[in-house]
Scaffold this active site. Structure first.
Site, PDB file in Angstrom:
ATOM      1  N   PHE A   1       0.609   5.212  -3.281  1.00 45.65           N
ATOM      2  CA  PHE A   1      -0.508   6.134  -3.544  1.00 45.65           C
ATOM      3  C   PHE A   1      -0.196   7.552  -3.075  1.00 45.65           C
ATOM      4  O   PHE A   1      -0.741   8.523  -3.592  1.00 45.65           O
ATOM      5  CB  PHE A   1      -1.769   5.658  -2.814  1.00 45.65           C
ATOM      6  CG  PHE A   1      -2.338   4.374  -3.343  1.00 45.65           C
ATOM      7  CD1 PHE A   1      -3.333   4.389  -4.312  1.00 45.65           C
ATOM      8  CD2 PHE A   1      -1.893   3.155  -2.873  1.00 45.65           C
ATOM      9  CE1 PHE A   1      -3.862   3.218  -4.813  1.00 45.65           C
ATOM     10  CE2 PHE A   1      -2.417   1.967  -3.366  1.00 45.65           C
ATOM     11  CZ  PHE A   1      -3.391   2.002  -4.333  1.00 45.65           C
ATOM     12  N   GLY A   2       0.638   7.668  -2.031  1.00 42.54           N
ATOM     13  CA  GLY A   2       0.915   8.987  -1.448  1.00 42.54           C
ATOM     14  C   GLY A   2      -0.182   9.453  -0.505  1.00 42.54           C
ATOM     15  O   GLY A   2      -0.263  10.630  -0.189  1.00 42.54           O
TER      16      GLY A   2
ATOM     17  N   THR B   1       3.752  -1.184   5.599  1.00 43.93           N
ATOM     18  CA  THR B   1       4.582  -1.845   4.591  1.00 43.93           C
ATOM     19  C   THR B   1       6.078  -1.758   4.936  1.00 43.93           C
ATOM     20  O   THR B   1       6.492  -0.926   5.732  1.00 43.93           O
ATOM     21  CB  THR B   1       4.356  -1.172   3.227  1.00 43.93           C
ATOM     22  OG1 THR B   1       4.584   0.222   3.378  1.00 43.93           O
ATOM     23  CG2 THR B   1       2.953  -1.400   2.723  1.00 43.93           C
TER      24      THR B   1
ATOM     25  N   CYS C   1       3.803   7.668   8.691  1.00 42.83           N
ATOM     26  CA  CYS C   1       3.630   8.645   7.621  1.00 42.83           C
ATOM     27  C   CYS C   1       4.814   9.616   7.685  1.00 42.83           C
ATOM     28  O   CYS C   1       5.517   9.664   8.697  1.00 42.83           O
ATOM     29  CB  CYS C   1       2.318   9.393   7.816  1.00 42.83           C
ATOM     30  SG  CYS C   1       2.251  10.341   9.331  1.00 42.83           S
TER      31      CYS C   1
ATOM     32  N   GLY D   1       0.784  -9.820   5.586  1.00 45.06           N
ATOM     33  CA  GLY D   1       0.886 -11.113   4.908  1.00 45.06           C
ATOM     34  C   GLY D   1      -0.114 -12.163   5.329  1.00 45.06           C
ATOM     35  O   GLY D   1       0.155 -13.361   5.201  1.00 45.06           O
TER      36      GLY D   1
HETATM   37  C1  LIG Z   1      -3.643  -0.774  -1.662  1.00 47.27           C
HETATM   38  C2  LIG Z   1      -3.097  -0.449  -0.306  1.00 47.27           C
HETATM   39  C3  LIG Z   1      -3.231   0.827   0.217  1.00 47.27           C
HETATM   40  C4  LIG Z   1      -2.745   1.136   1.497  1.00 47.27           C
HETATM   41  N1  LIG Z   1      -2.950   2.381   2.031  1.00 47.27           N
HETATM   42  C5  LIG Z   1      -2.693   2.609   3.358  1.00 47.27           C
HETATM   43  C6  LIG Z   1      -3.136   3.807   3.997  1.00 47.27           C
HETATM   44  O1  LIG Z   1      -3.748   4.686   3.375  1.00 47.27           O
HETATM   45  N2  LIG Z   1      -2.859   3.956   5.325  1.00 47.27           N
HETATM   46  C7  LIG Z   1      -2.196   3.008   6.067  1.00 47.27           C
HETATM   47  O2  LIG Z   1      -1.999   3.189   7.270  1.00 47.27           O
HETATM   48  N3  LIG Z   1      -1.770   1.852   5.475  1.00 47.27           N
HETATM   49  C8  LIG Z   1      -2.024   1.634   4.162  1.00 47.27           C
HETATM   50  N4  LIG Z   1      -1.675   0.426   3.580  1.00 47.27           N
HETATM   51  C9  LIG Z   1      -0.910  -0.572   4.379  1.00 47.27           C
HETATM   52  C10 LIG Z   1      -1.812  -1.657   4.968  1.00 47.27           C
HETATM   53  O3  LIG Z   1      -2.730  -1.137   5.903  1.00 47.27           O
HETATM   54  C11 LIG Z   1      -0.995  -2.751   5.673  1.00 47.27           C
HETATM   55  O4  LIG Z   1      -0.332  -2.209   6.789  1.00 47.27           O
HETATM   56  C12 LIG Z   1       0.051  -3.404   4.764  1.00 47.27           C
HETATM   57  O5  LIG Z   1      -0.458  -3.540   3.460  1.00 47.27           O
HETATM   58  C13 LIG Z   1       0.476  -4.784   5.283  1.00 47.27           C
HETATM   59  O6  LIG Z   1      -0.611  -5.681   5.267  1.00 47.27           O
HETATM   60  P1  LIG Z   1      -0.786  -6.832   4.130  1.00 47.27           P
HETATM   61  O7  LIG Z   1       0.493  -7.600   4.062  1.00 47.27           O
HETATM   62  O8  LIG Z   1      -1.971  -7.623   4.567  1.00 47.27           O
HETATM   63  O9  LIG Z   1      -1.051  -6.089   2.851  1.00 47.27           O
HETATM   64  C14 LIG Z   1      -2.101   0.128   2.271  1.00 47.27           C
HETATM   65  C15 LIG Z   1      -1.954  -1.155   1.709  1.00 47.27           C
HETATM   66  C16 LIG Z   1      -2.437  -1.459   0.446  1.00 47.27           C
HETATM   67  C17 LIG Z   1      -2.269  -2.850  -0.095  1.00 47.27           C
END
Ligand SMILES: Cc1cc2nc3c(=O)[nH]c(=O)nc-3n(C[C@H](O)[C@H](O)[C@H](O)COP(=O)(O)O)c2cc1C
Length: 355
Positions: free
Chosen positions: A123-124, A256, A192, A314
């Site tokens: 998304f940026g 991520t 970031c 996850g």
């Molecule tokens: C759609 C989406 C948008 C995300 N946007 C952000 C964000 O704006 N800021 C942030 O710190 N992490 C962001 N993340 C990362 C998540 O907070 C999380 O650290 C990462 O997805 C791992 O968790 P999961 O395996 O449950 O998805 C985003 C993740 C997803 C799926």
């Protein structure tokens, strides 16, 4: 079985922002509040130590829907001190990963969302102006019931002239603007882009320290969480914890894991400059989130530090929640898992053993 996601990858970010959330999150019925509240997080009463991390909850409507469905610790998506554009669509794609994902891999993306689900998101970190998000966040904060806490996430924006002072000052302004909404916990995204040597701020430890000190100074008593990426190296992690873990009140791990994302023909899957690599989340990074939580818990003990630990990565069911709690997470959050399973909080309340 995956449900209809509350963020629809087939639509643009703007379309999701204006018309979402979708699926069960569009139904405004509230699950009943708990009879008793037995947990606490950063000194605040919490019904279930489970929530949704920064990202999928784009605005107040999404946060309110998450609260209604029993996600007691929702994080309002990372904001900035001024408007910032979103990368072009698509912003979310499914990725096929065999086994555990480590860094530097090439993955094939598709629109085939199946289990075990891993996705890439790109998304940026878009943002509206504070004139929009401050009242919107404040409204979401007021919607929280007993044992629910809305967390506000933000990050700084690189200055046009590359000035480190301006970069740090922007974090301080962001912290002040988020605190003014009435949130009881503020989260800074340290995974970031950085104004300096390392690509991510959390890997530039002296800079990350300067940023969190400046923010903490601004916030006073309001607890500060720092969101971090996966650290492969124990020595660097130890240094990060000495410098940053000693200032903040909690650490949220992990964000991520980066990979090269191609389509079925081996071409860059996400259009535009700088998007050949993007972050992967969901099932394939669970191992990394769990390993980080274990290390954060062990090092907290050996370094004599006090931060609380938010385990992320996850989590798709109650068993994964239990694994994170056993690994040492004080609270657990799910982004990808919750997006495709709006009943996840309720299932954890009913099925988890480590509550
Ligand atoms: C759609 C989406 C948008 C995300 N946007 C952000 C964000 O704006 N800021 C942030 O710190 N992490 C962001 N993340 C990362 C998540 O907070 C999380 O650290 C990462 O997805 C791992 O968790 P999961 O395996 O449950 O998805 C985003 C993740 C997803 C799926």
């Amino acid at each position: 079985m995956l449900s209809e996601p509350f963020y629809d990858p087939a639509r643009s970010y703007q379309d999701n922002f204006e018309h979402g959330p979708f699926g069960l999150f569009a139904d405004t019925r509230r699950i009943p509040p708990p009879d008793e509240i037995s947990h606490s997080f950063l000194g605040l009463p919490v019904a279930t130590p489970f929530g949704i991390p920064a990202g999928p909850l784009l605005n107040g409507k999404f946060v309110k829907a998450a609260l209604d469905k029993g996600f007691d610790l929702p994080v309002y998506k990372t904001v900035r001190t001024s408007r910032y554009p979103c990368h072009p669509w698509p912003n979310v794609l499914a990725v096929k990963v065999d086994g555990n994902l480590d860094t530097g891999r090439t993955l094939v993306a598709s629109e085939d969302y199946g289990e075990p689900l891993s996705i890439t998101n790109s998304f940026g970190v878009p943002s509206y102006d504070p004139e929009f998000w401050q009242p919107d966040m404040a409204d979401a904060v007021r919607h929280a019931g007993p044992g629910q806490v809305v967390i506000g996430s933000f990050q700084g924006t690189k200055s046009e002239n590359g000035s480190v002072e301006a970069y740090i000052a922007d974090f301080v302004t962001g912290a002040r603007l988020v605190k003014q909404t009435g949130v009881k916990i503020v989260e800074v995204n340290l995974s970031c882009p950085n104004e300096g040597p390392a690509n991510l701020l959390c890997f530039d430890i002296p800079r990350a320290r300067a940023v969190v000190e400046a923010i903490k100074n601004e916030l006073g008593e309001t607890p500060l969480l720092a969101k971090m990426a996966y650290f492969g190296d124990d020595e660097r992690l130890t240094e990060f914890l000495r410098e940053v873990g000693s200032v903040v009140d909690g650490l949220c791990a992990i964000n991520t894991v980066s990979a090269t994302i191609v389509d079925a023909h081996g071409q860059q899957a996400l259009p535009g400059e700088g998007r050949l690599n993007s972050g992967v989340c969901g099932a394939a990074i669970q191992w990394a989130g769990l390993a980080m939580v274990q290390r954060l818990a062990r090092l907290r003990e050996s370094l004599g530090l006090k931060y609380e630990i938010v385990g992320v990565g996850g989590v798709g069911d109650a068993a994964a929640f239990d694994s994170y709690r056993r690994a040492g997470a004080d609270v657990v959050m799910s982004a990808t898992g919750a997006m495709w399973n709006p009943r996840l909080a309720q299932q954890i309340k009913e099925q988890a053993h480590e509550l």
